[in-house]
Design an enzyme around this catalytic site. Structure first.
Site: not given
Length: 920
Positions: A318, A877
């Site tokens: 910031e 699978h």
């Protein structure tokens, strides 16, 4: 909570209590980055920045000792106990308890001695200086959890009384609903957290905002992203305004994009204290000037570079610019959302793309250090067989990489190869369709232009494997002598079992050598000898489609793959169902088990107190399949024989199946009959074409039915080897634990092979284990895992290039999610979202929604009404097993586990590949 207090509560009163003279107060310039327990994450970072010579506003920090003193009489112990109970109960009472805690803190106020310390420190800043009063928690701005915005900040505070009031409110904000929930979610003990408070001179900023020194959306480490708005940075941080947005290429030093905000809101400091919100209405055609000049943007980028270089990691900062044009840093913390880059750099220069092999195997969780070490050995064996140079097998072959404790392979050679571009995406179309789409998107990236235009390089590496393991011979045998081919498969499995045997009297050094032999030499050998047969089976199905054309639609071809024989995973699932069926014949056994939790059943099993039919049946099942597990390619994961919680939970789930419902074994048999009937229909259609067509189609479909189920066997054999290696490593772990070089045997899986050798030589590895366990626990909390990762950190799936110019899968219309069709059928039922199958509860008929599946999940399929998976393709699978059981399934549905909730009624259309949240 009083461990940091001075012995005499009033020893500081009346003394010189300036910004560095009290246990309660520290000048920011005197704070170091390793002082988090004393000053919290925010203050530690600010002090680190200040000591590095970076521009940080002057101020001081009220330490955690002050918080602990103030709360020593607040009687928080009952609150902490209540929070612990709420955590276990699912957070039902969280808000009520948090409100109680805040009231206790506010009622305690600021003790007189601490207040005096604040008065003196505040006075040293000047006469009624405007300050920002900001919370700084000890569990804040950490590498794995930023806690951004969880505690309160008070801006433009003027006067000591106002400062003291803000301090008290900051302390209370440690117990806001959001802060308590965030700590709970991240597994942080509330009792271990304390709060410091930072008091800094306010920057009366003309412009302020946030800056990420890496792109937090795409992951690109070579881009800095800046959000800016006039006034105080609170408008940007809080999300109250649409800010100006700048993206800067830090390599080229140029602004890549500039998007101007709407300037509808500005937050300004008010003379005398506090802030005001200035709302403005602007017409659509009014001109808006950038709030940062290009010079200021590039100056901010340079400041961000200095911060990143200091911390050696991308930072979320910031900043503010004062009326004189000076730039100030008001915060810096790690960007916790970035996925880690690969642990080693590619040897060749230029951009590289890495494919997430863990996700391709249906594994979203991280792997243990020993699990990764095992995969490196197996990968090195594969690479050596394929004529690649592997200098150190324990480090893995050149294309092998790791990132975020997951397996990646360098995809760049595929992208640069004309043949690779044709073959590999097609393989992934049926394995993990979203990965295939990402690959094709990278074809358009000029950094991955084709440079390998002939198949010679591929042949040079595939040829040795095919020759060594007689792959052509296996294919010919399967085509013309299928019974002999199956006999050969059985021989290979028997031979593998023999190679996995280790002498019972072997020393730990010998056991470690056997682990390296098993993983580095033995387990891969069966793969190229078995895999050609299921490949032949699927090739024969493709041949039938080519021969019959429109008379062999995709949906009917998929029916041929239902109820396949010779599939070790379905055989395992049906064996577990058979065990449950045997138990059901004993009503007393059923009654004693159905009301128990999986953990309780495990306790009874280990004490040999289950009903006799269940006790012997579970032991028999584990004797056959105990080497399997969830996430079983990680040899660090407990096998079912180590921890049968999942198996006993599934058995209890089977026992709840209502009487009269079609049993899974009957479903499987019905699916096999339907497949045989479909084969007969295809043969009849071929006969109408010619006798030759009939003969070819009949033989082809016989080979498909006979061999396609073997696709599970190579991985099954691999897991056999991993199970054998795990058994030896546990024996070594017992020896190391006895020698106090690790704490317990299972800690050996948080070492690698080199570490084990060092421990056997006498080194204490307990600190190494603790550090790696902590890192592993952090990665377990990560939800977003990239399929493809570029060497600059970019995730192509998060960028336009990742879509290849086509519509990505996802929401196709309101209420509908799309993926890949996997198993035809239509089912409407409640959803059950399961992230980990161990101990999971799935009511018969519910639709299983999972991030991915491997064989460890498939026992749940037998009673599931349908399947939705975030990963996978039509031949992954989960898709194959779903087809075999005849349950509708859709795979490759982005973010399915977050878009669908447990209990939500959904409709799965396995033929269309859609999931509707509204019943048609």
């Amino acid at each position: 909570m009083d461990s940091m207090e001075p012995e005499d509560p009033d020893q500081d009163r009346g003394a010189s209590l300036g910004a560095s003279g009290s246990v309660f107060v520290r000048n920011i310039s005197k704070i170091r980055g390793d002082m988090v327990p004393e000053v919290g994450g925010k203050a530690a970072n600010l002090g680190e920045l200040a000591n590095a010579g970076l521009p940080v506003p002057p101020g001081f920090c009220l330490t955690t000792a002050a918080y602990q003193r103030a709360l020593s009489g607040a009687a928080l112990e009952p609150v902490l106990a209540a929070l612990s109970e709420a955590d276990a109960a699912g957070l039902d009472r969280l808000s009520e308890i948090a409100t109680r805690a805040r009231s206790l803190v506010l009622d305690s106020g600021v003790p007189a001695g601490i207040a005096e310390s604040v008065r003196l420190a505040y006075g040293e800043l000047g006469d009624n200086v405007a300050v920002a009063v900001r919370s700084s928690a000890t569990a804040e701005d950490l590498p794995f959890a930023s806690f951004a915005g969880q505690q309160d900040t008070f801006l433009n505070v003027v006067g000591v009384n106002a400062v003291l009031d803000a301090v008290s409110r900051c302390w209370a904000s440690l117990w806001t609903d959001r802060a308590v929930a965030y700590r709970t979610t991240n597994g942080i003990d509330h009792a271990t957290v304390a709060l410091a408070v930072v008091v800094q001179e306010m920057v009366d900023s003309t412009t302020a905002g946030v800056m990420f020194t890496a792109n937090p959306v795409t992951g690109n480490r070579n881009e800095t992203v800046i959000d800016a708005s006039p006034g105080l940075g609170e408008s940007v941080v809080s999300g109250a305004v649409n800010p100006d947005h700048y993206v800067v290429d830090t390599l080229q030093g140029g602004i890549v994009s500039r998007t101007l905000g709407d300037r509808q809101l500005e937050i300004r400091a008010v003379p005398g204290g506090g802030t005001e919100r200035l709302e403005r209405r602007r017409s659509a055609d009014s001109d808006v000037e950038p709030c940062l000049s290009d010079r200021q943007v590039l100056a901010l980028v340079e400041l961000g570079r200095e911060v990143q270089e200091h911390y050696r990691a991308p930072q979320d900062t910031e900043w503010a610019i004062d009326p004189a044009g000076k730039m100030w840093l008001t915060q810096a913390r790690p960007i916790t959302t970035l996925y880690p880059q690969t642990t080693r750099k590619p040897p060749a220069p230029g951009e590289h793309a890495f494919l997430n092999f863990s996700l391709a195997q249906g594994l979203t969780r991280p792997m243990t250090p020993m699990g990764l070490a095992g995969i490196r050995l197996i990968a090195s064996c594969v690479a050596r067989t394929a004529a690649f140079d592997v200098p150190d097998p324990r480090s893995g072959p050149p294309p092998y990489y790791e990132a975020g404790q997951r397996i990646f392979f360098d995809l760049t050679p595929v992208l640069r190869s004309r043949v690779g571009r044709v073959i590999v995406p097609r393989v992934f179309d049926v394995m993990e369709a979203r990965s295939a789409a990402l690959m094709r998107g990278l074809f358009e990236d000029p950094r991955f232009t084709v440079t390998i235009k002939t198949p010679l390089k591929l042949i040079r590496h595939v040829g040795p494997v095919a020759a060594k393991y007689r792959v052509p011979e296996s294919v010919i045998r399967g085509l013309f002598r299928p019974a002999a081919a199956m006999e050969r498969v059985e021989e290979l499995t028997a031979e593998l079992h023999k190679t996995l045997v280790v002498p019972g009297k072997a020393t730990s050094h010998q056991r470690l050598a056997h682990v390296q032999r098993i993983l580095g030499e033995e387990v891969f050998a069966t793969v190229p000898q078995v895999l050609p047969l299921p490949a032949l089976g699927f090739a024969m199905l493709a041949l039938v489609r080519r021969l019959l054309g429109e008379q062999a639609p995709y949906s009917e071809l998929q029916t041929v793959l239902r109820g396949l024989p010779n599939n070790v995973t379905t055989e395992m699932d049906l064996a577990l169902w058979q065990l449950a069926s045997e138990i059901r014949e004993d009503p007393d056994a059923v009654a004693s088990m159905v009301g128990q939790t999986a953990a309780e059943l495990v306790e009874q099993y280990r004490a040999a107190k289950l009903p006799p039919i269940a006790q012997s049946g579970v032991a028999r099942f584990l004797g056959m399949y105990g080497h399997r597990a969830v996430a079983e390619i990680d040899l660090g994961m407990p096998r079912w024989s180590d921890d049968p919680t999942h198996i006993l939970g599934v058995v209890a789930n089977y026992l709840r199946l209502a009487e009269g419902a079609e049993a899974p074994d009957q479903q499987f048999s019905r699916a096999a009959r339907e497949a045989d009937e479909q084969v007969a229909r295809f043969v009849a259609r071929a006969r109408a074409k010619s006798p030759l067509h009939k003969a070819v189609v009949k033989i082809a479909l016989d080979r498909t039915r006979r061999f396609a189920g073997l696709r599970e066997l190579p991985k099954y054999n691999l897991v056999l080897g991993l199970g054998a290696a795990r058994e030896q490593l546990l024996l070594i772990g017992n020896e190391l634990a006895a020698a106090q070089r690790i704490d317990r045997a299972e800690d050996v899986f948080f070492l690698d092979l080199d570490d084990v050798e060092a421990a056997l030589a006498g080194d204490d590895r307990r600190d190494v284990v603790a550090e790696r366990r902590a890192a592993y626990q952090q990665e377990l909390r990560r939800r977003h895992i990239p399929r493809v990762l570029l060497s600059d950190g970019t995730e192509p799936e998060a960028t336009a290039v990742g879509s290849g110019g086509k519509q990505r899968r996802g929401i196709v219309q309101p209420g509908t999610l799309s993926g890949s069709p996997a198993s035809a059928g239509l089912v409407s039922a409640p959803a059950r979202v399961i992230m980990d199958p161990v101990g999971a509860h799935l009511e018969p008929g519910e639709i299983l929604v999972a991030p991915s599946t491997d064989p460890g999940w498939t026992p749940l399929f037998l009673t599931a009404g349908g399947l939705v998976m975030e990963m996978g393709g039509p031949n992954s699978h989960g898709a194959v097993v779903a087809r075999e059981y005849g349950i509708p399934a859709v795979v490759g549905v982005p973010d399915a586990t977050s878009r669908i909730s447990t209990g939500q009624h959904i409709t799965v259309d396995g033929a269309a590949g859609t999931v509707s949240t509204e019943t048609p």
